[in-house]
Write a protein that holds these residues in place. Sequence first.
Motif, PDB file in Angstrom:
ATOM      1  N   CYS A 105     -54.257 -77.760  20.835  1.00 45.60           N
ATOM      2  CA  CYS A 105     -54.735 -76.570  20.235  1.00 45.60           C
ATOM      3  C   CYS A 105     -55.888 -76.464  19.130  1.00 45.60           C
ATOM      4  O   CYS A 105     -55.930 -77.426  18.592  1.00 45.60           O
ATOM      5  N   ILE A 106     -56.376 -75.495  19.211  1.00 46.17           N
ATOM      6  CA  ILE A 106     -57.554 -75.188  18.511  1.00 46.17           C
ATOM      7  C   ILE A 106     -57.033 -74.178  17.227  1.00 46.17           C
ATOM      8  O   ILE A 106     -56.843 -73.246  17.636  1.00 46.17           O
ATOM      9  N   SER A 107     -57.449 -74.468  15.961  1.00 48.50           N
ATOM     10  CA  SER A 107     -57.205 -73.807  14.842  1.00 48.50           C
ATOM     11  C   SER A 107     -58.185 -73.572  14.065  1.00 48.50           C
ATOM     12  O   SER A 107     -59.573 -73.983  14.329  1.00 48.50           O
ATOM     13  N   LYS A 108     -58.420 -72.630  13.358  1.00 48.45           N
ATOM     14  CA  LYS A 108     -59.549 -72.244  12.367  1.00 48.45           C
ATOM     15  C   LYS A 108     -60.079 -73.448  11.516  1.00 48.45           C
ATOM     16  O   LYS A 108     -59.604 -74.157  10.981  1.00 48.45           O
TER      17      LYS A 108
ATOM     18  N   THR B 292     -46.774 -75.917  27.314  1.00 49.23           N
ATOM     19  CA  THR B 292     -46.446 -75.604  25.837  1.00 49.23           C
ATOM     20  C   THR B 292     -45.175 -76.406  25.197  1.00 49.23           C
ATOM     21  O   THR B 292     -45.388 -76.658  24.060  1.00 49.23           O
TER      22      THR B 292
ATOM     23  N   ARG C 256     -49.447 -79.402  20.771  1.00 47.34           N
ATOM     24  CA  ARG C 256     -50.033 -79.106  19.404  1.00 47.34           C
ATOM     25  C   ARG C 256     -51.205 -79.872  18.927  1.00 47.34           C
ATOM     26  O   ARG C 256     -52.362 -79.118  18.400  1.00 47.34           O
ATOM     27  N   LYS C 257     -51.532 -81.044  19.480  1.00 48.45           N
ATOM     28  CA  LYS C 257     -52.487 -81.719  19.357  1.00 48.45           C
ATOM     29  C   LYS C 257     -53.899 -81.059  20.096  1.00 48.45           C
ATOM     30  O   LYS C 257     -55.171 -81.378  19.691  1.00 48.45           O
TER      31      LYS C 257
END
Length: 195
Positions: free
Chosen positions: A192-195, A183, A189-190
């Motif tokens: 990671c899955i976000s909404k 982490t 950050r690239k």
Amino acid sequence: IADVIYIPSAVQRICIAGEHISCLCASSLGLRGRGWSLPEDVGPINDLKESILFLVPNFASVVDPKPEYIYKNKPYKLPDGNELTIGEGAFRSPEVLFSPFLCESKEPGIHEIVYKSIQSSDADIRPNLWPNIVLAGGSTMIRGFRKRLETEMRKLAPFGSNVFITATQERKYLAWFGANLFTQLSSFRKMCISK
């Protein structure tokens, strides 16, 4: 992982793990009949696993009618104050890691999985893998685990291979340490899955 490179062909999986040892331990000690259940009582059972259970160098010699190894019963104090006498369950329960047939599984033992992983790697890096086996996870905290795995790996390794197993005191948490380091990467950050 070899030279910081992930080798997908070498990844192996074993479905026998700490939960199987916990269940066998709880059953062999009669804990289920005392109101204990998994996963609610996993803390005390893990403590029992790490403080009382152990692996013997040669399981066959222990189950032989004339065992060379004699186990002395050891008392274990339960959280409610009662004491249990730990008998053969102390070495039979963790044996499922090396002999899964003991819990009616057709899985190979952990030593065979490690061997298969090394053999699935390129032939030119295999000599570097034998002396660099690193233990990780809670079940590796069982007394005698490192020595037993090393003994089994020496039997499977090609003649003349240098087999060495690293077992740090923090090995129970190595997966968490690795995830924590992951982490911290700038590229995390690239991923990671976000909404």
